[in-house]
Design an enzyme around this catalytic site. Structure first.
Site, PDB file in Angstrom:
ATOM      1  N   SER A 112       0.841  -1.187   0.000  1.00 57.53           N
ATOM      2  CA  SER A 112       0.000   0.000   0.000  1.00 57.53           C
ATOM      3  C   SER A 112       0.879   1.240   0.000  1.00 57.53           C
ATOM      4  O   SER A 112       1.805   1.362   0.800  1.00 57.53           O
ATOM      5  CB  SER A 112      -0.903  -0.002   1.239  1.00 57.53           C
ATOM      6  OG  SER A 112      -1.742   1.130   1.235  1.00 57.53           O
ATOM      7  N   SER A 165      -5.442   5.300  -1.157  1.00 60.35           N
ATOM      8  CA  SER A 165      -5.325   3.844  -1.076  1.00 60.35           C
ATOM      9  C   SER A 165      -6.584   3.169  -1.601  1.00 60.35           C
ATOM     10  O   SER A 165      -7.706   3.490  -1.186  1.00 60.35           O
ATOM     11  CB  SER A 165      -5.093   3.419   0.378  1.00 60.35           C
ATOM     12  OG  SER A 165      -5.057   2.014   0.494  1.00 60.35           O
ATOM     13  N   SER A 166      -6.417   2.221  -2.520  1.00 64.02           N
ATOM     14  CA  SER A 166      -7.555   1.432  -3.008  1.00 64.02           C
ATOM     15  C   SER A 166      -8.021   0.516  -1.888  1.00 64.02           C
ATOM     16  O   SER A 166      -7.257  -0.302  -1.392  1.00 64.02           O
ATOM     17  CB  SER A 166      -7.146   0.586  -4.220  1.00 64.02           C
ATOM     18  OG  SER A 166      -6.792   1.387  -5.312  1.00 64.02           O
ATOM     19  N   GLY A 392      -2.396  -3.954  -1.697  1.00 65.27           N
ATOM     20  CA  GLY A 392      -1.091  -4.507  -1.366  1.00 65.27           C
ATOM     21  C   GLY A 392      -1.092  -5.189  -0.017  1.00 65.27           C
ATOM     22  O   GLY A 392      -2.043  -5.073   0.777  1.00 65.27           O
ATOM     23  N   GLU A 394      -0.699  -5.932   3.739  1.00 66.41           N
ATOM     24  CA  GLU A 394      -0.916  -4.989   4.839  1.00 66.41           C
ATOM     25  C   GLU A 394      -0.490  -5.589   6.173  1.00 66.41           C
ATOM     26  O   GLU A 394      -0.760  -6.759   6.464  1.00 66.41           O
ATOM     27  CB  GLU A 394      -2.385  -4.555   4.904  1.00 66.41           C
ATOM     28  CG  GLU A 394      -2.812  -3.731   3.697  1.00 66.41           C
ATOM     29  CD  GLU A 394      -4.169  -3.083   3.833  1.00 66.41           C
ATOM     30  OE1 GLU A 394      -4.464  -2.159   3.053  1.00 66.41           O
ATOM     31  OE2 GLU A 394      -4.953  -3.501   4.724  1.00 66.41           O
TER      32      GLU A 394
END
Length: 639
Positions: A112, A165-166, A392, A394
């Site tokens: 991320s 962030s997605s 991503g 985490e």
């Protein structure tokens, strides 16, 4: 090293090698230093074999994506003759599709904050630039590009690691006709982080759209949606800087971009109006407060619930009943059971999450309907170039069910990446006449099996078993994990009795706090709430919860009003019966099982296409330009 020594390698000045596998002495330290040399010169793209490494610069590098650069990377450019660039990867995918007819896919990975979302946009834009536009396809291609701001507004949020962030995964299929014009695009979404709607960690924010509507809507629309002041709403007032951002010109500009996107893609005025009313209703719902020892009662001003209900198209009596009590229908008899305060708060928050989650899925479906392939495209119309832009890996101070799912997806992608790159390496050995039969790589299949197995049951299967047991708790779930996996190489139990567990992932060990796991995995919505929402005058809300014309008739004229508990209860009783029948027909699946099945379909798609890899790297944790933290980069390069 053996292969590189056998083949020989280049000796060049530091930071001047575009493909690091060509170096005479490539190891971890060399790789790290070469990337740093290039980064210091604002050279963010580097090849490592077939992989494009993209280091996030955290600022806009002049002229890197201008038309002159686009003109260089087109028509099957020789990769060795030009500098590494994301446009080169896009051009390679187009050239391969045209040459082989095999579908192509680009896997964009990284932590991320590493720049995956921006990379995905640049990749998509260049693919479309390389297509063969016609009068029929040009408008469609523009729509596909314009979708991004809207999806980011509803699906992205500012986190501690990333300002954009997605909070969902996206797999986009771009389809072409036989003349290589864009036929359309189809988006598949994965696991929106709905819990963010009702609670954010310290320093983090809710989804962007909740701030944009305050910063962008004019006074008339703000009054129409009764939004009031952002600082007064519990779901978004926990971050002072986010609330302050609402008054900036940047927030206004971002809203204008999203608003233009709605119009460009083709949403109707009615659809937009009802969607924005849902957003307002969610915010007001979060302001409903409860008190009482054994029986919850609403103690916030009556106008709070009434306003929420006006925006959601509900009668206040029906919604109030759904929030503080459970209606039980046995035979012909109707009884009610009072909810405790914490139960009422859970119902309120579950309602807000369900409204937002279903609205997001509806947006995706509408986008697919408006930009998806139309008609027959001829002999080559099944040709696709796809890309995966997914959350991503985490690892936070506290990690919950969402992080487990996110890290599972990355674990699966790492397995795909490892096996494909290993096979490419073996192919290179064969070309050079080198025996690669004794070469192996460490895979993460044991970790995947521990999480995904049905028999013997893995973590997800045990979660599902516990979710249907009436007396099961998050603690009993963890105890079951401990007894099943305590000797597994990828599992660690705590020394004490805390309800936590640790998984040894490919990217490092992550401790998960079990609180809320079972409820998040069930993701159930009280039948009383379902019944109330089916009776909405807001046709979007009614559609999201599968209400029908009869429900609409019963709902007419009740928006935000107190119709009397007798009238509301009769309508609710009818709606509950229909809701129960509708739910009984569905094959109820947990969130974990649904996500697992989505991952299986994703892997089928990835394995059926020729892959291209973009590995995004976060150079520092401060989101600062020209700062290279070697240890952080090294940890990312190790997987």
């Amino acid at each position: 090293m053996a292969r590189r020594a056998a083949l020989g390698g280049a000796v060049v000045a530091p930071g001047e090698c575009d493909n690091l596998t060509n170096l005479a002495n490539l190891n971890e330290d060399t790789l790290l230093k070469e990337l740093q040399h290039r980064y210091n010169k604002d050279v963010i793209y580097t090849y490592v074999g077939e992989i494009l490494v993209a280091v996030n610069p955290y600022f806009k590098i002049p002229n890197l994506y201008e038309q002159a650069q686009k003109n260089i990377y087109r028509g099957g450019v020789d990769r060795d003759a030009q500098k590494p660039h994301i446009f080169a990867t896009a051009d390679a995918a187009v050239t391969a599709l045209k040459g082989s007819g095999k579908n192509q896919v680009c896997v964009i990975s990284g932590e991320s904050g590493a720049g995956k979302t921006e990379s995905a946009k640049l990749f998509l834009q260049h693919i479309i630039d390389l297509s063969s536009p016609t009068e029929d396809t040009q408008g469609l291609a523009t729509k596909i590009i314009k979708v991004n701001p809207m999806l980011e507004a509803f699906g992205n949020a500012a986190t501690l690691m990333n300002d954009n962030s997605s909070r969902f995964g996206k797999y986009l299929d771009l389809q072409f006709n036989e003349a290589f014009g864009v036929r359309g695009a189809f988006i598949t979404e994965y696991l929106l982080e709905k819990s963010r709607v009702v609670q954010q960690a310290d320093g983090e924010q809710n989804f962007h759209i909740f701030y944009y509507i305050f910063g962008g809507l004019d006074a008339t629309l703000l009054a129409q949606y009764e939004l009031g002041k952002a600082a007064d709403h519990a779901y978004i007032n926990g971050n002072d800087s986010a609330v302050a951002f609402i008054g900036t010109s940047e927030c206004k500009e971002l809203w204008n971009e999203v608003s233009e996107c709605f119009d460009m893609v083709g949403f109707t005025s009615k659809e937009k109006d009802e969607l924005f009313a849902v957003l307002s209703g969610i915010l007001w719902l979060g302001d409903v407060e409860f008190a009482g020892e054994d029986k919850a009662g609403i103690v916030s001003s009556g106008s709070v619930l009434d306003t929420a209900c006006r925006q959601l198209g509900l009668t206040s009596d029906a919604m109030e009943g759904a929030l503080v009590e459970q209606m039980l229908i046995t035979g012909g008899e109707t009884t009610t059971r009072a909810l405790r305060c914490e139960q009422a708060e859970d119902v309120r928050d579950a309602t807000a999450k369900a409204l937002y989650g279903r609205a997001f899925t509806w947006i995706i479906k509408r986008v697919n309907a408006l930009t998806g392939p139309k008609g027959s495209g001829g002999a080559g119309s099944n040709n696709k170039i796809s890309f995966l832009d997914i959350f991503g890996f985490e690892h936070f101070e506290e990690n919950s069910f969402e992080q487990l799912c996110i890290n599972l997806a990355n674990e699966q992608l790492q397995s795909f990446f490892n096996s494909h790159i290993f096979q490419m390496e073996l192919d290179e050995y064969a070309k050079e006449g080198i025996d690669g039969s004794k070469v192996s790589f460490k895979n993460n299949q044991a970790t995947l099996d521990m999480i995904l197995n049905k028999r013997p049951p893995g973590l997800l299967a045990i979660m599902d078993e516990q979710a249907i047991m009436p007396r099961a708790t998050d603690t009993s779930m963890v105890e079951k994990f401990h007894s099943t996996f305590s000797s597994h190489e990828a599992y660690e139990k705590p020394r004490g009795n805390d309800p936590v567990f640790t998984i040894v992932h490919y990217a490092g060990s992550v401790m998960y706090q079990s609180e809320g796991f079972l409820e998040k995995n069930r993701d159930t919505l009280a039948l009383d709430v379902l019944a109330a929402l089916r009776l909405s005058e807001n046709s979007l809300v009614r559609e999201l919860f599968e209400g029908d014309a009869e429900d609409a008739k019963a709902a007419k004229g009740g928006r935000g009003k107190r119709a009397g508990r007798g009238v509301s209860r009769n309508n609710m009783r009818m709606s509950m019966r229909k809701a129960r029948q509708a739910e009984a027909k569905k094959q109820r699946k947990s969130v974990g099982t649904t996500f697992k099945e989505s991952l299986e379909k994703l892997m089928i798609n990835l394995n059926s296409a020729a892959p291209h890899f973009i590995r995004c790297i976060k150079p520092n944790s401060s989101k600062a330009k020209h700062l290279y933290e070697a240890e952080l980069v090294k940890n990312q390069l190790r997987y």
